[in-house]
Design a protein around this motif. Structure first.
Motif, PDB file in Angstrom:
ATOM      1  N   ARG A  87      -5.510  23.853-115.421  1.00  0.00           N
ATOM      2  CA  ARG A  87      -6.610  24.260-114.554  1.00  0.00           C
ATOM      3  C   ARG A  87      -7.782  24.627-115.462  1.00  0.00           C
ATOM      4  O   ARG A  87      -7.571  24.982-116.621  1.00  0.00           O
ATOM      5  CB  ARG A  87      -6.207  25.455-113.683  1.00  0.00           C
ATOM      6  CG  ARG A  87      -5.005  25.165-112.778  1.00  0.00           C
ATOM      7  CD  ARG A  87      -5.337  24.140-111.705  1.00  0.00           C
ATOM      8  NE  ARG A  87      -4.153  23.791-110.919  1.00  0.00           N
ATOM      9  CZ  ARG A  87      -3.375  22.739-111.176  1.00  0.00           C
ATOM     10  NH1 ARG A  87      -3.626  21.952-112.214  1.00  0.00           N
ATOM     11  NH2 ARG A  87      -2.345  22.470-110.409  1.00  0.00           N
ATOM     12  N   TYR A  88      -8.987  24.546-114.920  1.00  0.00           N
ATOM     13  CA  TYR A  88     -10.186  24.678-115.747  1.00  0.00           C
ATOM     14  C   TYR A  88     -11.112  25.774-115.259  1.00  0.00           C
ATOM     15  O   TYR A  88     -11.300  25.949-114.056  1.00  0.00           O
ATOM     16  CB  TYR A  88     -10.954  23.348-115.767  1.00  0.00           C
ATOM     17  CG  TYR A  88     -10.142  22.278-116.449  1.00  0.00           C
ATOM     18  CD1 TYR A  88     -10.244  22.070-117.804  1.00  0.00           C
ATOM     19  CD2 TYR A  88      -9.204  21.535-115.732  1.00  0.00           C
ATOM     20  CE1 TYR A  88      -9.459  21.137-118.449  1.00  0.00           C
ATOM     21  CE2 TYR A  88      -8.412  20.600-116.363  1.00  0.00           C
ATOM     22  CZ  TYR A  88      -8.549  20.405-117.718  1.00  0.00           C
ATOM     23  OH  TYR A  88      -7.759  19.495-118.346  1.00  0.00           O
ATOM     24  N   ILE A  89     -11.709  26.475-116.222  1.00  0.00           N
ATOM     25  CA  ILE A  89     -12.793  27.406-115.905  1.00  0.00           C
ATOM     26  C   ILE A  89     -13.940  27.095-116.854  1.00  0.00           C
ATOM     27  O   ILE A  89     -13.724  26.867-118.047  1.00  0.00           O
ATOM     28  CB  ILE A  89     -12.342  28.885-116.013  1.00  0.00           C
ATOM     29  CG1 ILE A  89     -13.499  29.806-115.641  1.00  0.00           C
ATOM     30  CG2 ILE A  89     -11.807  29.225-117.391  1.00  0.00           C
ATOM     31  CD1 ILE A  89     -13.108  31.290-115.564  1.00  0.00           C
ATOM     32  N   VAL A  90     -15.139  27.029-116.303  1.00  0.00           N
ATOM     33  CA  VAL A  90     -16.325  26.788-117.115  1.00  0.00           C
ATOM     34  C   VAL A  90     -16.900  28.140-117.542  1.00  0.00           C
ATOM     35  O   VAL A  90     -16.996  29.067-116.728  1.00  0.00           O
ATOM     36  CB  VAL A  90     -17.385  25.993-116.309  1.00  0.00           C
ATOM     37  CG1 VAL A  90     -18.673  25.845-117.118  1.00  0.00           C
ATOM     38  CG2 VAL A  90     -16.840  24.621-115.916  1.00  0.00           C
ATOM     39  N   ILE A  91     -17.219  28.251-118.832  1.00  0.00           N
ATOM     40  CA  ILE A  91     -17.931  29.432-119.307  1.00  0.00           C
ATOM     41  C   ILE A  91     -19.414  29.068-119.292  1.00  0.00           C
ATOM     42  O   ILE A  91     -19.872  28.311-120.150  1.00  0.00           O
ATOM     43  CB  ILE A  91     -17.526  29.817-120.761  1.00  0.00           C
ATOM     44  CG1 ILE A  91     -16.001  29.864-120.904  1.00  0.00           C
ATOM     45  CG2 ILE A  91     -18.159  31.130-121.170  1.00  0.00           C
ATOM     46  CD1 ILE A  91     -15.320  30.873-120.043  1.00  0.00           C
ATOM     47  N   PRO A  92     -20.163  29.565-118.311  1.00  0.00           N
ATOM     48  CA  PRO A  92     -21.579  29.190-118.243  1.00  0.00           C
ATOM     49  C   PRO A  92     -22.345  29.777-119.431  1.00  0.00           C
ATOM     50  O   PRO A  92     -21.845  30.661-120.124  1.00  0.00           O
ATOM     51  CB  PRO A  92     -22.047  29.801-116.919  1.00  0.00           C
ATOM     52  CG  PRO A  92     -21.072  30.880-116.611  1.00  0.00           C
ATOM     53  CD  PRO A  92     -19.764  30.495-117.243  1.00  0.00           C
ATOM     54  N   GLN A  93     -23.553  29.277-119.654  1.00  0.00           N
ATOM     55  CA  GLN A  93     -24.378  29.838-120.725  1.00  0.00           C
ATOM     56  C   GLN A  93     -24.829  31.238-120.325  1.00  0.00           C
ATOM     57  O   GLN A  93     -25.150  31.496-119.163  1.00  0.00           O
ATOM     58  CB  GLN A  93     -25.605  28.961-120.938  1.00  0.00           C
ATOM     59  CG  GLN A  93     -25.311  27.674-121.654  1.00  0.00           C
ATOM     60  CD  GLN A  93     -26.612  26.975-122.024  1.00  0.00           C
ATOM     61  OE1 GLN A  93     -27.301  27.356-122.960  1.00  0.00           O
ATOM     62  NE2 GLN A  93     -26.955  25.957-121.251  1.00  0.00           N
ATOM     63  N   ARG A  94     -24.883  32.105-121.321  1.00  0.00           N
ATOM     64  CA  ARG A  94     -25.360  33.463-121.056  1.00  0.00           C
ATOM     65  C   ARG A  94     -26.870  33.424-120.815  1.00  0.00           C
ATOM     66  O   ARG A  94     -27.611  32.843-121.593  1.00  0.00           O
ATOM     67  CB  ARG A  94     -25.047  34.356-122.260  1.00  0.00           C
ATOM     68  CG  ARG A  94     -25.502  35.787-122.063  1.00  0.00           C
ATOM     69  CD  ARG A  94     -25.004  36.655-123.204  1.00  0.00           C
ATOM     70  NE  ARG A  94     -25.523  38.014-123.063  1.00  0.00           N
ATOM     71  CZ  ARG A  94     -24.967  39.071-123.612  1.00  0.00           C
ATOM     72  NH1 ARG A  94     -23.899  38.943-124.359  1.00  0.00           N
ATOM     73  NH2 ARG A  94     -25.485  40.275-123.445  1.00  0.00           N
TER      74      ARG A  94
END
Lengths: 102, 219
Positions: free
Chosen positions: B182-189
């Protein structure tokens, strides 16, 4: 079917998704069949879901995350050919693309 | 029609609209379908045979409903604040999130990070695979045929419809969640968030930003 060893797979290797259309519960999307990509990382082993789905004894297989270019997947109709797509493909769906292949 | 207007008095038997003017929704008095019937039959058998209880089932549904994108937001906020955790998350998100205290069950997680050069977006073309143990239930559109079919073919158009227009030179990478991960995106800060606490940062992390169909909120 030839059982492949985990050690045959390493990230960076070029692989092709086998172009087959078997019936049943399949976890390889049809739009990727016959397409060539690069192994991003090696995962698993995981029990083969194609057996699990029917309650059969499921051998554990390496699972490979493969990177494809949109150019490779969609050809001339790609929205942006240099964008990429990654998917998880079980080892029995992949064949190595040897360097000297034509 | 406004409450108490003349129209209501002259048409006392108009039951097609509520006093607020909205049409009444029909009761869903439809027969159970095959799968609903099967689910009820299996559930009742499991209870009857003492394998589980109605209380246990209700508790499990409560636990599922209690999971929300706030869990994922806490993970992202920590990754923004703690470089060692960020590295650990990208290397092995399953262990990193479990060590943080989240009950992720048997879920195997991969975190992918957005950068100015790369934007990640997650889809499951085959069904509706989603990191439920960390983000809760998926939004309905995530399971729609339109989202599943279009995201792998024209991700930039899909992103534009979500209001995300990427700078030229940012590559899009689509993750088709086809199997066990399963995937989670770490968005840009977002900019101008230096010195913010993890708790404040987490408020900026939306569900869509962790699917890749959105960006973190700006300040």
């Amino acid at each position: 079917m030839v059982r492949l060893q985990v050690t045959e797979w390493q990230s960076g290797a070029e692989v092709r998704v086998k172009h087959m259309m078997p019936p049943g519960h399949i976890r390889t999307p049809s739009y990727l069949r016959g397409k060539t990509g690069t192994i991003e990382r090696v995962l698993g082993p995981f029990p083969n879901p194609e057996d699990l789905a029917y309650g059969h004894k499921a051998p554990a297989l390496p699972l490979l995350r493969v990177t494809f270019s949109m150019r490779e997947v969609w050809g001339d109709t790609a929205e942006q050919p240099d964008d990429t797509l990654e998917a998880e493909i079980y080892a029995h769906w992949l064949e190595r693309v040897s360097d000297d292949a034509t | 029609m406004p409450i108490g207007s003349k129209g209501c008095q002259t048409m006392p038997h108009d039951h097609t609209h509520s006093p607020s003017g909205h049409p009444y929704r029909k009761d869903d008095d439809v027969p159970l379908n095959y799968w609903q019937t099967l689910e009820i039959a299996v559930r009742e058998l499991l209870i009857e045979k003492g394998v589980t209880t109605a209380t246990e089932i209700a508790a499990q549904i409560d636990a599922m409903d209690a999971r929300s994108p706030a869990n994922g937001a806490a993970v992202v906020a920590r990754a923004w604040s703690d470089p060692a955790f960020y590295d650990q998350l990208l290397a092995d998100a399953t262990t990193a999130t479990r060590d943080m205290g989240f009950d992720i069950g048997p879920m195997k997680l991969i975190a992918v990070a957005n950068t100015p050069q790369l934007h990640n977006i997650v889809v499951c073309t085959l069904c509706s695979c989603y990191p439920r143990n960390l983000l809760g239930l998926p939004p309905d559109w995530y399971k729609s045929r339109a989202y599943r079919a279009r995201t792998v073919k024209e991700p930039r158009k899909v992103l534009a419809e979500f209001g995300v227009t990427l700078p030229a030179g940012t590559q899009v990478r689509v993750h088709d969640s086809t199997a066990d991960m399963r995937y989670i995106v770490i968005p840009q800060r977002p900019a101008q968030t230096d010195g913010m606490s993890q708790q404040t940062l987490a408020q900026l992390v939306t569900r869509d930003s962790m699917i890749g169909t959105g960006l973190a909120k700006t300040v």
